[in-house]
Design a protein around this motif. Structure first.
Motif, PDB file in Angstrom:
ATOM      1  N   ILE A   3       0.954  75.496  31.820  1.00 19.83           N
ATOM      2  CA  ILE A   3       1.365  75.816  33.178  1.00 19.83           C
ATOM      3  C   ILE A   3       2.740  75.204  33.457  1.00 19.83           C
ATOM      4  CG2 ILE A   3       0.832  75.471  35.615  1.00 19.83           C
ATOM      5  CD1 ILE A   3      -0.960  77.505  34.309  1.00 19.83           C
ATOM      6  N   TYR A   4       2.931  73.954  33.044  1.00 14.23           N
ATOM      7  CA  TYR A   4       4.216  73.288  33.235  1.00 14.23           C
ATOM      8  C   TYR A   4       5.316  74.005  32.447  1.00 14.23           C
ATOM      9  CZ  TYR A   4       2.097  69.244  35.545  1.00 14.23           C
ATOM     10  OH  TYR A   4       1.452  68.417  36.429  1.00 14.23           O
ATOM     11  N   ALA A   5       4.977  74.448  31.249  1.00 12.11           N
ATOM     12  CA  ALA A   5       5.959  75.160  30.424  1.00 12.11           C
ATOM     13  C   ALA A   5       6.365  76.482  31.076  1.00 12.11           C
ATOM     14  CB  ALA A   5       5.388  75.412  29.031  1.00 12.11           C
ATOM     15  N   HIS A   6       5.401  77.189  31.649  1.00 11.09           N
ATOM     16  CA  HIS A   6       5.724  78.451  32.328  1.00 11.09           C
ATOM     17  C   HIS A   6       6.610  78.195  33.553  1.00 11.09           C
ATOM     18  CE1 HIS A   6       3.321  80.996  29.829  1.00 11.09           C
ATOM     19  NE2 HIS A   6       2.182  80.393  30.127  1.00 11.09           N
ATOM     20  N   TRP A   7       6.337  77.129  34.268  1.00 14.66           N
ATOM     21  CA  TRP A   7       7.168  76.768  35.431  1.00 14.66           C
ATOM     22  C   TRP A   7       8.602  76.485  34.985  1.00 14.66           C
ATOM     23  CZ3 TRP A   7       7.077  71.146  37.539  1.00 14.66           C
ATOM     24  CH2 TRP A   7       8.038  71.000  38.549  1.00 14.66           C
ATOM     25  N   ALA A   8       8.760  75.679  33.939  1.00 18.60           N
ATOM     26  CA  ALA A   8      10.094  75.371  33.421  1.00 18.60           C
ATOM     27  C   ALA A   8      10.804  76.640  32.965  1.00 18.60           C
ATOM     28  CB  ALA A   8       9.999  74.368  32.270  1.00 18.60           C
ATOM     29  N   ALA A   9      10.059  77.532  32.330  1.00 18.62           N
ATOM     30  CA  ALA A   9      10.650  78.789  31.871  1.00 18.62           C
ATOM     31  C   ALA A   9      11.109  79.638  33.051  1.00 18.62           C
ATOM     32  CB  ALA A   9       9.643  79.563  31.025  1.00 18.62           C
ATOM     33  N   ALA A  10      10.337  79.640  34.128  1.00 17.00           N
ATOM     34  CA  ALA A  10      10.713  80.421  35.312  1.00 17.00           C
ATOM     35  C   ALA A  10      12.027  79.910  35.900  1.00 17.00           C
ATOM     36  CB  ALA A  10       9.604  80.357  36.353  1.00 17.00           C
ATOM     37  N   VAL A  11      12.165  78.585  35.995  1.00 23.89           N
ATOM     38  CA  VAL A  11      13.415  78.006  36.490  1.00 23.89           C
ATOM     39  C   VAL A  11      14.564  78.405  35.579  1.00 23.89           C
ATOM     40  CG1 VAL A  11      14.657  75.870  36.990  1.00 23.89           C
ATOM     41  CG2 VAL A  11      12.225  76.063  37.575  1.00 23.89           C
ATOM     42  N   HIS A  12      14.341  78.262  34.277  1.00 19.11           N
ATOM     43  CA  HIS A  12      15.385  78.581  33.288  1.00 19.11           C
ATOM     44  C   HIS A  12      15.827  80.034  33.395  1.00 19.11           C
ATOM     45  CE1 HIS A  12      17.638  78.444  29.577  1.00 19.11           C
ATOM     46  NE2 HIS A  12      16.894  79.399  29.047  1.00 19.11           N
ATOM     47  N   TYR A  13      14.882  80.939  33.460  1.00 19.04           N
ATOM     48  CA  TYR A  13      15.227  82.361  33.502  1.00 19.04           C
ATOM     49  C   TYR A  13      15.881  82.747  34.824  1.00 19.04           C
ATOM     50  CZ  TYR A  13      12.736  83.208  29.122  1.00 19.04           C
ATOM     51  OH  TYR A  13      12.338  83.201  27.816  1.00 19.04           O
ATOM     52  N   ALA A  23      10.014  86.256  36.565  1.00 18.57           N
ATOM     53  CA  ALA A  23       8.829  86.667  37.317  1.00 18.57           C
ATOM     54  C   ALA A  23       7.573  86.545  36.454  1.00 18.57           C
ATOM     55  CB  ALA A  23       8.997  88.098  37.811  1.00 18.57           C
ATOM     56  N   ALA A  24       7.679  86.946  35.187  1.00 17.65           N
ATOM     57  CA  ALA A  24       6.517  86.865  34.299  1.00 17.65           C
ATOM     58  C   ALA A  24       6.103  85.411  34.094  1.00 17.65           C
ATOM     59  CB  ALA A  24       6.846  87.520  32.954  1.00 17.65           C
ATOM     60  N   ALA A  25       7.067  84.535  33.876  1.00 20.30           N
ATOM     61  CA  ALA A  25       6.761  83.118  33.672  1.00 20.30           C
ATOM     62  C   ALA A  25       6.199  82.500  34.948  1.00 20.30           C
ATOM     63  CB  ALA A  25       8.014  82.374  33.223  1.00 20.30           C
ATOM     64  N   ALA A  26       6.770  82.845  36.081  1.00 23.33           N
ATOM     65  CA  ALA A  26       6.300  82.279  37.352  1.00 23.33           C
ATOM     66  C   ALA A  26       4.897  82.766  37.682  1.00 23.33           C
ATOM     67  CB  ALA A  26       7.272  82.643  38.475  1.00 23.33           C
ATOM     68  N   ARG A  27       4.578  84.006  37.333  1.00 21.80           N
ATOM     69  CA  ARG A  27       3.210  84.503  37.536  1.00 21.80           C
ATOM     70  C   ARG A  27       2.216  83.642  36.764  1.00 21.80           C
ATOM     71  NH1 ARG A  27       1.514  89.839  38.950  1.00 21.80           N
ATOM     72  NH2 ARG A  27       3.165  91.152  39.810  1.00 21.80           N
ATOM     73  N   GLN A  28       2.576  83.322  35.516  1.00 19.09           N
ATOM     74  CA  GLN A  28       1.697  82.486  34.696  1.00 19.09           C
ATOM     75  C   GLN A  28       1.571  81.089  35.304  1.00 19.09           C
ATOM     76  OE1 GLN A  28      -0.075  83.212  31.920  1.00 19.09           O
ATOM     77  NE2 GLN A  28       0.541  85.359  32.054  1.00 19.09           N
ATOM     78  N   ALA A  29       2.690  80.547  35.799  1.00 19.88           N
ATOM     79  CA  ALA A  29       2.683  79.189  36.349  1.00 19.88           C
ATOM     80  C   ALA A  29       1.880  79.088  37.636  1.00 19.88           C
ATOM     81  CB  ALA A  29       4.115  78.727  36.593  1.00 19.88           C
ATOM     82  N   THR A  30       1.747  80.192  38.361  1.00 18.43           N
ATOM     83  CA  THR A  30       1.034  80.166  39.645  1.00 18.43           C
ATOM     84  C   THR A  30      -0.367  80.764  39.545  1.00 18.43           C
ATOM     85  OG1 THR A  30       2.004  82.303  40.272  1.00 18.43           O
ATOM     86  CG2 THR A  30       3.191  80.321  40.948  1.00 18.43           C
ATOM     87  N   SER A  31      -0.816  81.049  38.333  1.00 14.75           N
ATOM     88  CA  SER A  31      -2.100  81.744  38.165  1.00 14.75           C
ATOM     89  C   SER A  31      -3.294  80.805  38.210  1.00 14.75           C
ATOM     90  CB  SER A  31      -2.109  82.505  36.835  1.00 14.75           C
ATOM     91  OG  SER A  31      -1.978  81.600  35.741  1.00 14.75           O
ATOM     92  N   ASN A  32      -3.070  79.518  37.940  1.00 14.74           N
ATOM     93  CA  ASN A  32      -4.185  78.560  37.887  1.00 14.74           C
ATOM     94  C   ASN A  32      -4.265  77.815  39.209  1.00 14.74           C
ATOM     95  OD1 ASN A  32      -6.007  76.508  37.382  1.00 14.74           O
ATOM     96  ND2 ASN A  32      -5.282  76.138  35.296  1.00 14.74           N
ATOM     97  N   THR A  33      -5.221  78.187  40.032  1.00 12.97           N
ATOM     98  CA  THR A  33      -5.319  77.574  41.366  1.00 12.97           C
ATOM     99  C   THR A  33      -5.770  76.116  41.303  1.00 12.97           C
ATOM    100  OG1 THR A  33      -7.574  78.429  41.554  1.00 12.97           O
ATOM    101  CG2 THR A  33      -5.808  79.773  42.500  1.00 12.97           C
ATOM    102  N   PHE A  34      -6.304  75.677  40.146  1.00 17.48           N
ATOM    103  CA  PHE A  34      -6.696  74.277  40.013  1.00 17.48           C
ATOM    104  C   PHE A  34      -5.481  73.367  39.822  1.00 17.48           C
ATOM    105  CE2 PHE A  34     -10.527  76.584  38.696  1.00 17.48           C
ATOM    106  CZ  PHE A  34     -11.460  75.981  39.528  1.00 17.48           C
ATOM    107  N   GLU A  35      -4.375  73.946  39.343  1.00 19.06           N
ATOM    108  CA  GLU A  35      -3.117  73.202  39.198  1.00 19.06           C
ATOM    109  C   GLU A  35      -2.253  73.501  40.420  1.00 19.06           C
ATOM    110  OE1 GLU A  35      -2.096  71.029  37.118  1.00 19.06           O
ATOM    111  OE2 GLU A  35      -3.605  71.112  35.528  1.00 19.06           O
TER     112      GLU A  35
END
Length: 245
Positions: A3-13, A23-35
């Motif tokens: 999840i952290y990696a997807h967030w970092a990727a979203a910022v980078h892209y 958008a694809a990376a940010a979707r992954q980063a926001t998909s886990n409601t427990f995080e």
């Protein structure tokens, strides 16, 4: 950790203006409601990326989810991020007000990267509104902040936007890093002429804290410790003392 990696990727892209991938990376980063903490940080990335690819529904949904966190928090940082994100989905005078609120609120925090991104997005919006002179002020501020912080992808994005306004922004190198940037030079001259940080900020439409931040860099580059020393370090002709430029 993914999840952290997807967030970092979203910022980078987003920095690279590769919005489909952001958008694809940010979707992954926001998909886990427990995080939830990571999700809240990644939602502004999803709002920006979704807006840029034209997915208004995804952008609005992401903004609503973001507001569920920022509104209860009620801090300048939280509400500044929300205003910056909301501006992307607003038009006309409403967008202008949202961007101004974002800069004002984020300018009262210590989170320089998010403030720089607010200036960048405002500058991009102003350029697309045909307000090229206003856009240059915001984009120069963003470029200087990103360069000082070391956010190279976002700095290059700001530089390209500046070029689109008709202004040249030279890429920074080790040889040019110690020179005053155009924004620093303008702030230094106004400070030399006796204006307070608040007065300089009002004139350039940046926060007083941003002015203070720039002046710290000016003092370090000029090897001085006070505003009074600007009189000798930066004479009326605008040349740096002891140099021919």
């Amino acid at each position: 950790m993914a999840i952290y990696a997807h967030w970092a990727a979203a910022v980078h892209y987003n920095g690279l203006a590769r919005y489909e991938e952001a958008a694809a990376a940010a979707r992954q980063a926001t998909s886990n409601t427990f995080e939830y903490w990571v999700s809240a940080w990644a939602l502004p990335e999803l709002v920006e990326a979704a807006t840029r690819v034209g997915d208004a529904e995804l952008a609005r949904d992401s903004l609503e989810r973001l507001a569920e966190t920022t509104q209860p928090a009620g801090t300048d940082f939280a509400l500044g991020i929300e205003a910056r994100s909301r501006a992307l989905l607003t038009s006309g005078g409403g967008a202008d007000l949202q961007y101004r609120e974002a800069i004002e609120r984020l300018g009262r925090t210590e989170v320089r990267p998010e403030l720089a991104r607010a200036h960048l997005l405002y500058g991009e919006w102003l350029r697309r509104e045909g307000r090229r002179l206003d856009a240059r002020e915001q984009l120069r501020t963003a470029y200087d902040l990103f360069t000082a912080i070391g956010m190279e992808a976002f700095a290059e994005r700001a530089r390209r936007e500046l070029l689109a306004t008709g202004e040249k922004a030279r890429k920074r190198s080790p040889d040019t890093r110690e020179e005053l940037t155009p924004q620093e030079g303008q702030i230094a001259r106004l400070a030399r002429d006796g204006l307070s940080n608040a007065e300089i900020g009002a004139q350039l439409f940046v926060s007083a804290r941003t002015v203070e931040w720039h002046l710290r860099h000016v003092f370090a580059k000029l090897d001085i410790t006070s505003r009074r020393q600007l009189q000798t370090a930066l004479p009326e002709d605008g040349r740096l003392a002891g140099t021919g430029t």
